[in-house]
Design a protein around this motif. Structure first.
Motif, PDB file in Angstrom:
ATOM      1  N   UNK A 165       0.947  -1.132   0.151  1.00 38.28           N
ATOM      2  CA  UNK A 165      -0.164   0.028  -0.473  1.00 38.28           C
ATOM      3  C   UNK A 165       0.244   1.210  -0.161  1.00 38.28           C
ATOM      4  N   UNK A 166       0.518   2.230  -1.173  1.00 36.40           N
ATOM      5  CA  UNK A 166       1.325   3.263  -0.941  1.00 36.40           C
ATOM      6  C   UNK A 166       0.607   4.366   0.351  1.00 36.40           C
ATOM      7  N   UNK A 167       1.674   5.275   1.308  1.00 33.25           N
ATOM      8  CA  UNK A 167       0.562   5.798   1.909  1.00 33.25           C
ATOM      9  C   UNK A 167       1.127   7.157   2.166  1.00 33.25           C
ATOM     10  N   UNK A 168       0.039   8.708   1.782  1.00 32.17           N
ATOM     11  CA  UNK A 168       0.755   9.984   1.899  1.00 32.17           C
ATOM     12  C   UNK A 168       0.198  10.049   3.489  1.00 32.17           C
ATOM     13  N   UNK A 169       1.254  10.505   4.293  1.00 37.17           N
ATOM     14  CA  UNK A 169       0.501  11.141   5.580  1.00 37.17           C
ATOM     15  C   UNK A 169       1.516  12.227   5.489  1.00 37.17           C
ATOM     16  N   UNK A 170       0.442  13.058   6.554  1.00 37.93           N
ATOM     17  CA  UNK A 170       1.099  14.748   7.276  1.00 37.93           C
ATOM     18  C   UNK A 170       1.774  14.303   8.337  1.00 37.93           C
ATOM     19  N   UNK A 171       2.640  15.463   8.683  1.00 39.38           N
ATOM     20  CA  UNK A 171       2.889  15.112   9.646  1.00 39.38           C
ATOM     21  C   UNK A 171       3.415  17.146  10.331  1.00 39.38           C
ATOM     22  N   UNK A 172       3.588  17.357  11.766  1.00 39.59           N
ATOM     23  CA  UNK A 172       4.382  18.085  12.470  1.00 39.59           C
ATOM     24  C   UNK A 172       5.237  18.285  13.297  1.00 39.59           C
ATOM     25  N   UNK A 173       6.351  18.863  13.514  1.00 38.01           N
ATOM     26  CA  UNK A 173       7.600  18.507  13.702  1.00 38.01           C
ATOM     27  C   UNK A 173       7.294  18.875  15.897  1.00 38.01           C
ATOM     28  N   UNK A 174       6.085  18.615  16.514  1.00 40.95           N
ATOM     29  CA  UNK A 174       6.887  19.429  17.530  1.00 40.95           C
ATOM     30  C   UNK A 174       5.695  18.230  18.331  1.00 40.95           C
ATOM     31  N   UNK A 175       6.693  17.285  19.263  1.00 40.76           N
ATOM     32  CA  UNK A 175       6.774  16.586  20.245  1.00 40.76           C
ATOM     33  C   UNK A 175       5.767  15.928  19.857  1.00 40.76           C
ATOM     34  N   UNK A 176       4.313  14.876  20.188  1.00 44.39           N
ATOM     35  CA  UNK A 176       3.841  13.487  19.658  1.00 44.39           C
ATOM     36  C   UNK A 176       3.086  13.189  19.228  1.00 44.39           C
ATOM     37  N   UNK A 177       2.901  14.102  17.428  1.00 43.31           N
ATOM     38  CA  UNK A 177       2.402  13.743  16.251  1.00 43.31           C
ATOM     39  C   UNK A 177       3.345  13.783  15.589  1.00 43.31           C
ATOM     40  N   UNK A 178       4.661  13.917  15.958  1.00 36.67           N
ATOM     41  CA  UNK A 178       6.039  13.461  14.949  1.00 36.67           C
ATOM     42  C   UNK A 178       6.288  11.933  15.552  1.00 36.67           C
ATOM     43  N   UNK A 179       6.409  12.153  16.954  1.00 35.63           N
ATOM     44  CA  UNK A 179       6.737  10.459  17.221  1.00 35.63           C
ATOM     45  C   UNK A 179       6.004   9.485  16.971  1.00 35.63           C
ATOM     46  N   UNK A 180       4.088  10.034  16.617  1.00 40.55           N
ATOM     47  CA  UNK A 180       3.201   8.883  16.593  1.00 40.55           C
ATOM     48  C   UNK A 180       4.144   8.652  14.537  1.00 40.55           C
ATOM     49  N   UNK A 181       3.625   9.962  13.917  1.00 40.91           N
ATOM     50  CA  UNK A 181       3.888   9.539  12.036  1.00 40.91           C
ATOM     51  C   UNK A 181       4.992   8.827  11.968  1.00 40.91           C
ATOM     52  N   UNK A 182       6.715   8.891  12.725  1.00 42.50           N
ATOM     53  CA  UNK A 182       7.229   8.845  12.442  1.00 42.50           C
ATOM     54  C   UNK A 182       7.553   7.004  12.644  1.00 42.50           C
TER      55      UNK A 182
END
Length: 367
Positions: A1-18
């Protein structure tokens, strides 16, 4: 599957997306990760580079400085972000778009879109009782854009039942919803030889993090605060009692600090899940948390809870003076944290992805 994901670099969102990206890549999927807001730090760029080296040809990253939706900013911020995502969707041809910002659930592409709800400005304000900002022009626009994204997305996911219910107080959730707890994979271990100190984390300017509670805490146990500070604020400063501020740490530095500490304090007044508390539990710290519904949902009886500074002082005194109580609290948190694995989180998201991306719906978005 090919997934395009957005993130931001502050705190939990970055960790979750990684964590999501790494888990998908391990299973053979292909990921494009696009960051919004503040540019990644050197340490964060290194994390991306490691994924690019390990999964050459299946991981791409793109840095933008388009502001995140919850940051007050001027100009057509959403329009710029939507145009970029639509362009990248045409180039990358994903099977699914997973956005960690509400507004981008509304981008104009014939591709299934999943939103993960990490925080909500209105919910945060309710928790902090900051009613003075609820009628600002910025929040009027924020609400309209977020509601548009939530209306258009094919699924809305929250990490806790509390977060989903609280989101429904701010917005109308008319689409498919789900609860998928966050997960984390760390190279950490439970070890007995560590310093008798308490760690907490958060930006000192963020009222939701509850760091001002420390001003009224009396404890023999040293308290260390890791997080973004104002220039020159490292060390002991007024407003934080005896706690010592050490500034923002890279992920590896934070994990090392937790692995050599005994207690983690989750002081947040607003905490949809608590990724750093999970990291602390995985590192073998006892978790002492504010008595709020989301943290009770995540930790159950495996954490120790406080309602005010006096109760927190009492808990810290007990942990400081009784090695057996401290060991049992550490072990309880460690065992509970083992439930929240990256593998479980990614598999639950993949199950959702597969339901949305049926063969009939898997249309290649190409020129």
């Amino acid at each position: 599957m090919r997934v395009l994901m957005t993130t931001d670099t502050l705190g939990g969102v970055w960790t979750f997306s990684l964590e999501m990206a790494a888990g998908l890549l391990e299973r053979g999927d292909t990921v494009l990760l696009i960051s919004f807001g503040r540019p990644p730090s050197a340490a964060q760029r290194e994390q991306w580079e490691q994924l690019e080296l390990r999964y050459s040809g299946r991981f791409e990253s793109l840095v933008t400085e388009i502001p995140v939706e919850w940051a007050e900013s001027e100009g057509p911020v959403y329009e710029r972000g939507a145009a970029l995502l639509e362009q990248e969707a045409m180039r990358f041809a994903p099977d699914l778009i997973h956005t960690n910002q509400f507004c981008y659930g509304a981008i104009d592409v014939p591709i299934p879109r999943v939103i993960t709800a990490h925080q909500d400005v209105f919910g945060r304000n309710r928790s902090c009782d900051e009613r003075r900002v609820l009628r600002s022009p910025f929040l009027t626009r924020y609400k309209a854009l977020a509601q548009q994204g939530l209306n258009s997305a094919d699924a809305v996911v929250a990490p806790t039942r509390w977060m989903l219910d609280d989101l429904a107080r701010s917005f109308t959730l008319s689409r498919n919803t789900a609860i998928v707890a966050h997960g984390r994979q760390l190279q950490a271990r439970f070890q007995n030889f560590r310093e008798l100190r308490a760690i907490t984390a958060g930006r000192v300017t963020d009222a939701a993090k509850g760091l001002d509670t420390l001003a009224h805490v009396t404890a023999e146990m040293p308290i260390v605060v890791a997080g973004e500070t104002r220039p020159g604020e490292e060390g002991k400063v007024p407003g934080f009692g005896t706690a010592r501020l050490i500034g923002q740490l890279a992920e590896a530095e934070m994990v090392d600090l937790l692995q050599h500490s005994s207690v983690y304090l989750c002081l947040s007044r607003y905490e949809p899940f608590g990724m750093t508390a999970l990291e602390a539990g995985l590192c073998g710290c006892a978790v002492v948390a504010r008595n709020i519904p989301s943290l009770l949902e995540v930790w159950g009886s495996a954490a120790m809870y406080f309602d005010d500074a006096d109760a927190l002082s009492t808990i810290l005194a007990r942990l400081h003076s009784n090695a057996t109580v401290l060991h049992d609290a550490r072990e309880s948190a460690y065992r509970r944290a083992q439930r929240f694995t990256r593998a479980r989180m990614v598999e639950q998201y993949l199950s959702l992805y597969r339901r949305l991306v049926t063969p009939a719906e898997r249309t290649q978005y190409a020129a």
